[in-house]
Design an enzyme around this catalytic site. Structure first.
Site, PDB file in Angstrom:
ATOM      1  CD  GLU A   1      -2.749  -1.210   2.188  1.00 40.97           C
ATOM      2  OE1 GLU A   1      -3.980  -1.684   2.320  1.00 40.97           O
ATOM      3  OE2 GLU A   1      -2.315  -0.914   3.467  1.00 40.97           O
TER       4      GLU A   1
ATOM      5  N   GLY B   1     -13.015  -3.575   1.261  1.00 33.90           N
ATOM      6  CA  GLY B   1     -14.032  -4.567   0.528  1.00 33.90           C
ATOM      7  C   GLY B   1     -15.340  -3.646   0.335  1.00 33.90           C
TER       8      GLY B   1
ATOM      9  CD  GLU C   1      -5.624  -1.808   8.577  1.00 35.02           C
ATOM     10  OE1 GLU C   1      -5.468  -3.076   8.664  1.00 35.02           O
ATOM     11  OE2 GLU C   1      -5.958  -1.391   7.636  1.00 35.02           O
TER      12      GLU C   1
ATOM     13  CG  ASP D   1     -12.382  -7.489  -0.891  1.00 33.51           C
ATOM     14  OD1 ASP D   1     -13.689  -7.659  -0.319  1.00 33.51           O
ATOM     15  OD2 ASP D   1     -11.365  -7.195  -0.506  1.00 33.51           O
TER      16      ASP D   1
END
Length: 235
Positions: A12, A78, A177, A200
């Protein structure tokens, strides 16, 4: 402005670290903090590790040891919204927990509410949000939304989990997070925003989707952060 940029995983923030100048690396609390400039803006880039405790600890180190004035959390999530497809972005209006639940002992507590905290969710900063939205539009026109981010120490991969989170939070995406980072920033009175690229669909397909699309989504999110830092450096 001195911007703390947090990612949970190396994928990331790897692109960001590769673009930094005047770089020095400092270790604190088992994390490596990359301090320097990015697109002309003073920054500290760090991989905090997965989960809420790692995330909140990282913010406190950024505040106490590096004197950051603003915090940005970048990464993947997601989708909880049919309109958000893989590779699209969510910019946080606010962030809240989906796995914090004290209402069995007190009906006055909503799901996600932390006892002793006067807010249910932690707001995104107006300037950072506006800059993030402009950057998302530049990187992937029309494929972003502002809204709530929901966080918990769970990888969401079932329809039942997904529906529960939507019902209790109204969030656009789920991850692990953002709320903790926003909570810690709120405690320190530091402006914050969470940027998520969808990796996703947060349902039964997620176990297949996530490994395939994680790197693509993370790199696309990094492009938004680079565009943001360039704009913020001009402020």
């Amino acid at each position: 402005m001195k911007l703390g940029i947090i990612g949970a995983m190396t994928v990331e923030v790897e692109t960001l670290k590769g673009q930094m100048q005047d770089l020095q690396v400092i270790s604190r609390a088992g994390m490596e903090f990359y301090e320097g400039t990015l697109e002309g803006l003073p920054v500290v880039v760090v991989v905090c590790g997965v989960g809420k405790v790692n995330a909140a600890l990282c913010v406190q180190v950024l505040c106490d040891c590096f004197g950051v004035t603003h915090v940005l959390n970048t990464g993947v999530a997601g989708s909880l919204c049919n309109e958000l497809d893989i590779g699209d972005f969510v910019i946080s209006t606010d962030a809240m927990y989906h796995d914090f639940d004290c209402h069995p002992i007190n009906d006055n507590y909503a799901v996600g509410q932390v006892p002793g905290i006067p807010v249910l969710s932690f707001p995104g900063d107006e300037l950072l949000r506006k800059t993030a939205c402009n950057a998302a539009e530049a990187v992937h026109p029309g494929h972003w939304r502002e809204g709530r981010v929901a966080s918990g120490d769970q990888f969401i991969c079932s329809q039942a989990q997904k529906e529960y989170i939507i019902q209790h939070t109204g969030a656009l995406c789920a991850e692990m997070e953002g709320a903790a980072i926003s909570h810690a920033a709120w405690r320190n009175q530091i402006p914050v925003v969470v940027i998520r690229a969808i990796s996703d669909k947060a349902d039964a397909s997620s176990e297949m989707d996530y490994p395939t699309f994680e790197a693509m989504a993370a790199k696309r999110c990094a492009q938004v952060v680079l565009t943001m830092t360039k704009a913020l450096a001009r402020e």
